[in-house]
Design an enzyme around this catalytic site. Structure first.
Site, short mmCIF file in Angstrom:
data_model
loop_
_atom_site.label_atom_id
_atom_site.label_comp_id
_atom_site.label_asym_id
_atom_site.label_seq_id
_atom_site.Cartn_x
_atom_site.Cartn_y
_atom_site.Cartn_z
N VAL A 147 -7.72 7.49 -10.87
CA VAL A 147 -7.28 7.10 -12.22
C VAL A 147 -5.77 7.26 -12.40
O VAL A 147 -5.28 7.39 -13.52
CB VAL A 147 -8.03 7.92 -13.31
CG1 VAL A 147 -9.49 7.52 -13.37
CG2 VAL A 147 -7.89 9.42 -13.07
N LEU A 196 -8.86 2.63 -12.08
CA LEU A 196 -9.83 2.46 -13.17
C LEU A 196 -9.12 2.57 -14.51
O LEU A 196 -9.49 1.91 -15.49
CB LEU A 196 -10.94 3.51 -13.03
CG LEU A 196 -12.11 3.36 -13.99
CD1 LEU A 196 -12.84 2.04 -13.78
CD2 LEU A 196 -13.12 4.51 -13.84
N ARG A 205 2.09 -9.35 -9.07
CA ARG A 205 0.78 -9.70 -8.54
C ARG A 205 0.00 -10.52 -9.57
O ARG A 205 0.16 -10.33 -10.76
CB ARG A 205 -0.01 -8.43 -8.20
CG ARG A 205 0.67 -7.64 -7.09
CD ARG A 205 -0.10 -6.38 -6.73
NE ARG A 205 0.65 -5.60 -5.76
CZ ARG A 205 0.77 -4.29 -5.79
NH1 ARG A 205 0.17 -3.58 -6.73
NH2 ARG A 205 1.48 -3.66 -4.87
N GLY A 251 2.60 -2.59 2.49
CA GLY A 251 3.42 -1.69 1.70
C GLY A 251 2.52 -0.67 1.04
O GLY A 251 1.75 -1.02 0.16
N HIS A 252 2.53 0.54 1.54
CA HIS A 252 1.66 1.58 0.98
C HIS A 252 2.50 2.55 0.17
O HIS A 252 3.41 3.17 0.70
CB HIS A 252 0.95 2.35 2.11
CG HIS A 252 -0.09 1.54 2.80
ND1 HIS A 252 -0.63 1.89 4.01
CD2 HIS A 252 -0.68 0.39 2.45
CE1 HIS A 252 -1.52 0.98 4.37
NE2 HIS A 252 -1.57 0.05 3.44
N ASP A 271 -3.29 -4.29 -1.43
CA ASP A 271 -2.77 -3.61 -2.62
C ASP A 271 -3.87 -2.93 -3.44
O ASP A 271 -3.74 -2.78 -4.65
CB ASP A 271 -2.00 -4.59 -3.53
CG ASP A 271 -0.97 -5.36 -2.76
OD1 ASP A 271 -0.28 -4.73 -1.94
OD2 ASP A 271 -0.85 -6.58 -2.97
N GLU A 272 -4.93 -2.51 -2.79
CA GLU A 272 -6.04 -1.87 -3.52
C GLU A 272 -5.75 -0.39 -3.79
O GLU A 272 -6.51 0.27 -4.49
CB GLU A 272 -7.35 -1.97 -2.72
CG GLU A 272 -7.87 -3.38 -2.50
CD GLU A 272 -7.36 -3.96 -1.18
OE1 GLU A 272 -6.48 -3.32 -0.55
OE2 GLU A 272 -7.82 -5.03 -0.80
N GLY A 273 -4.68 0.12 -3.19
CA GLY A 273 -4.39 1.55 -3.35
C GLY A 273 -4.90 2.33 -2.14
O GLY A 273 -5.22 3.52 -2.25
N LYS A 274 -4.97 1.66 -0.99
CA LYS A 274 -5.48 2.33 0.22
C LYS A 274 -4.61 3.50 0.61
O LYS A 274 -5.11 4.52 1.07
CB LYS A 274 -5.50 1.33 1.40
CG LYS A 274 -6.49 0.21 1.24
CD LYS A 274 -6.42 -0.74 2.41
CE LYS A 274 -5.11 -1.46 2.53
NZ LYS A 274 -4.75 -2.35 1.43
N GLY A 275 -3.28 3.35 0.45
CA GLY A 275 -2.36 4.40 0.86
C GLY A 275 -2.72 5.71 0.22
O GLY A 275 -2.76 6.76 0.87
N THR A 332 4.98 -12.71 3.61
CA THR A 332 5.97 -11.69 3.26
C THR A 332 7.29 -11.94 3.98
O THR A 332 8.25 -11.19 3.78
CB THR A 332 5.45 -10.28 3.65
OG1 THR A 332 5.20 -10.28 5.05
CG2 THR A 332 4.18 -9.92 2.90
N GLN A 384 -3.49 -4.44 4.47
CA GLN A 384 -3.94 -5.65 3.77
C GLN A 384 -5.39 -5.50 3.30
O GLN A 384 -5.84 -4.37 3.15
CB GLN A 384 -3.77 -6.91 4.66
CG GLN A 384 -2.31 -7.28 4.92
CD GLN A 384 -1.71 -6.59 6.12
OE1 GLN A 384 -2.35 -6.46 7.15
NE2 GLN A 384 -0.49 -6.15 6.00
P1 IMP Z 1 1.99 -12.40 6.11
O1 IMP Z 1 1.08 -11.28 6.44
O2 IMP Z 1 3.40 -11.97 5.81
O3 IMP Z 1 1.92 -13.52 7.11
O4 IMP Z 1 1.49 -13.07 4.73
C1 IMP Z 1 0.24 -13.76 4.64
C2 IMP Z 1 -0.42 -13.46 3.29
O5 IMP Z 1 -0.83 -12.11 3.28
C3 IMP Z 1 0.49 -13.65 2.08
O6 IMP Z 1 -0.30 -14.13 1.00
C4 IMP Z 1 0.97 -12.24 1.79
O7 IMP Z 1 1.34 -12.08 0.44
C5 IMP Z 1 -0.29 -11.46 2.13
N1 IMP Z 1 -0.03 -10.06 2.50
C6 IMP Z 1 0.42 -9.60 3.68
N2 IMP Z 1 0.50 -8.25 3.66
C7 IMP Z 1 0.06 -7.86 2.46
C8 IMP Z 1 -0.15 -6.58 1.86
O8 IMP Z 1 0.08 -5.51 2.46
N3 IMP Z 1 -0.65 -6.60 0.60
C9 IMP Z 1 -0.96 -7.74 -0.05
N4 IMP Z 1 -0.79 -8.94 0.47
C10 IMP Z 1 -0.30 -9.02 1.72
#
Ligand code: IMP
Length: 423
Positions: free
Chosen positions: A411, A329, A302, A40-41, A13-17, A130, A222
């Site tokens: 930003v 930022l 989050r 999820g991007h 969730d750093e904003g890679k997308g 997830t 991730q």
């Molecule tokens: P899984 O990948 O569904 O097995 O989840 C394992 C861990 O990775 C959990 O803490 C999820 O919340 C986290 N996770 C999986 N995919 C993402 C993502 O794209 N962004 C943030 N956390 C993720």
């Protein structure tokens, strides 16, 4: 001419997308090499919001090619829905535009059911997955009992292998609600036929593309601390989310990679369970009140805290970052003081790198360095010179601690709210 790997430096969730989308303009082929629909991007393109799970964001661009590599796990039904969603928005997903590895593994309904059931059984010790079946699907891959896309597209082979595997699982699935295997088989055979025109040996395709002088962009899913080897095990995902995973998950040698860009939020966030040393209720509440930091895949709030440089030091090493792209930022706007966690205190010791065990992470407390914040709204900044001096000082300090230049600053969600810092 360069091949670039984009990785998340934190917990996803750093904003890679958005950064991938921004860099796609200068590339030819966008590659996903690990993970599945757990990602999820969120990408904003020409005023439209797209939430992509498995689809590389290059799909939103005319004339770019996309590859789902061998290291990915695919739920074909969910993926077809994603394709249809894009087609409804006028984006045509042709076999020339989207190529899927015949060696990628397939996620079945029983993987999802097992994922959810295992989480329930873990009770308080749950990992916070997830629920997309990612762990069980990769588990089958490692155990060598998985089915691959090459099986999916051959109806008879799929039937034989699926039936055999399902039978092996009879005891494991006792008491767990799973879809009728006959229905699954029928749906997956249809999905295999639907996806077959996209399927090929993507290793060969990517090498041919490089020979033709095309540039590759690897879109990491991730983040580094969810890496199965280098993350906060066991609170991790089941793939290698660090730079090496892009190579094994695509069949492109590390020798072909020119740059590794680490995407880093200006603060820390995490979803799911597990340690998060700088997590702060006050910091989290502030961001949620701004309408920020809700998960793109699950909608979960989050967990948030100040930027953790202990984590960033380690991810810089593991990924061999050549640049940092700092996102969000503007999320720090209005703070009187901004904090950087530069070390952990752990049982009387001062750590500059994180411990290996999640239990030990839980016992760490952050040691902060404080810097003056800025009161301005920076979301309209077009170049670094538009940023308040204190925001620039914050970026400089991050670059200094990691020994890595900040190459991009974001930003806001739009493509225009992106600044490139060096030549
Ligand atoms: P899984 O990948 O569904 O097995 O989840 C394992 C861990 O990775 C959990 O803490 C999820 O919340 C986290 N996770 C999986 N995919 C993402 C993502 O794209 N962004 C943030 N956390 C993720």
């Amino acid at each position: 001419m360069s091949n670039i790997i984009i990785v998340g430096t934190q917990w996803g969730d750093e904003g890679k997308g958005k950064i991938v989308d921004y860099l796609t303009e200068h590339t030819d082929v966008v590659v996903r090499a690990q993970g599945g629909a757990n990602a999820g991007h969120t990408v904003y393109n020409q005023g439209q919001k797209y939430v992509l799970h498995l689809m590389p964001s290059g799909m939103l661009w005319e004339g770019k090619e996309c590859v789902i590599g061998n290291g990915v796990v695919i739920n074909p039904l969910a993926f077809i829905k994603e394709i249809e969603g894009l087609e409804e928005k006028g984006i045509s997903v042709t076999p020339e535009k989207l190529r899927i590895s015949n060696a990628a593994h397939v996620v079945f309904p029983h993987h999802r059911a097992l994922d959810v059931a295992k989480e329930q059984r873990r009770g308080k010790g749950k990992l916070g997955t997830t629920g997309r079946g990612i762990g069980p699907a990769y588990g089958d891959k490692i155990e060598r009992t998985g089915l691959r896309v090459n099986d999916l597209i051959q109806p008879e082979r799929l039937e034989a292998k699926f039936r055999a595997r399902f039978e092996q699982l009879t005891k494991t699935l006792e008491g767990i609600e799973v879809e009728d295997p006959e229905v699954t088989l029928e749906q997956y055979q249809a999905a295999g036929a639907r996806l077959a025109p996209h399927v090929l040996n993507t290793v060969e395709f990517l090498h041919a593309a490089m020979r033709d002088g095309k540039q590759l962009l690897f879109e990491g899913a991730q983040g580094a601390y969810l890496d199965i080897d280098h993350g906060t095990y066991p609170y991790v995902t089941s793939s290698n989310t660090t730079a090496g995973g892009a190579c094994t998950g695509s069949g492109v040698s590390p020798a072909k990679i020119d740059e590794v860009i680490g995407v880093c939020k200006a603060y820390t966030t995490r979803v799911g369970s597990g340690p998060c040393v700088t997590e702060s209720e006050e910091f989290s509440d502030r961001l949620h009140a701004m309408g920020r930091e809700f998960g793109a895949t699950t909608g979960r709030k989050r967990r948030c805290g100040p930027l953790d440089m202990v984590m960033l030091r380690f991810t810089t090493m593991v990924n061999g970052l050549t640049k940092i792209a700092m996102t969000n930022l503007d999320g720090l706007d209005g703070l009187e003081t901004v904090q950087l966690c530069t070390a952990y205190e752990w049982k009387g010791e001062r750590l500059s790198l994180p411990p290996v065990d999640a239990e030990d992470w839980e016992d760490c407390t952050p040691i902060y360095e404080e810097m003056p914040g800025w009161s301005e709204d920076i979301s309209g900044a077009k170049c670094l010179a538009d940023l308040p001096a204190n925001a620039r000082a914050y970026l400089d300090r991050v670059a200094e601690i990691t020994g890595t230049p900040i190459g991009i600053v974001s930003v806001g969600p739009d493509r225009q709210q992106t600044m490139v810092c060096d030549g």
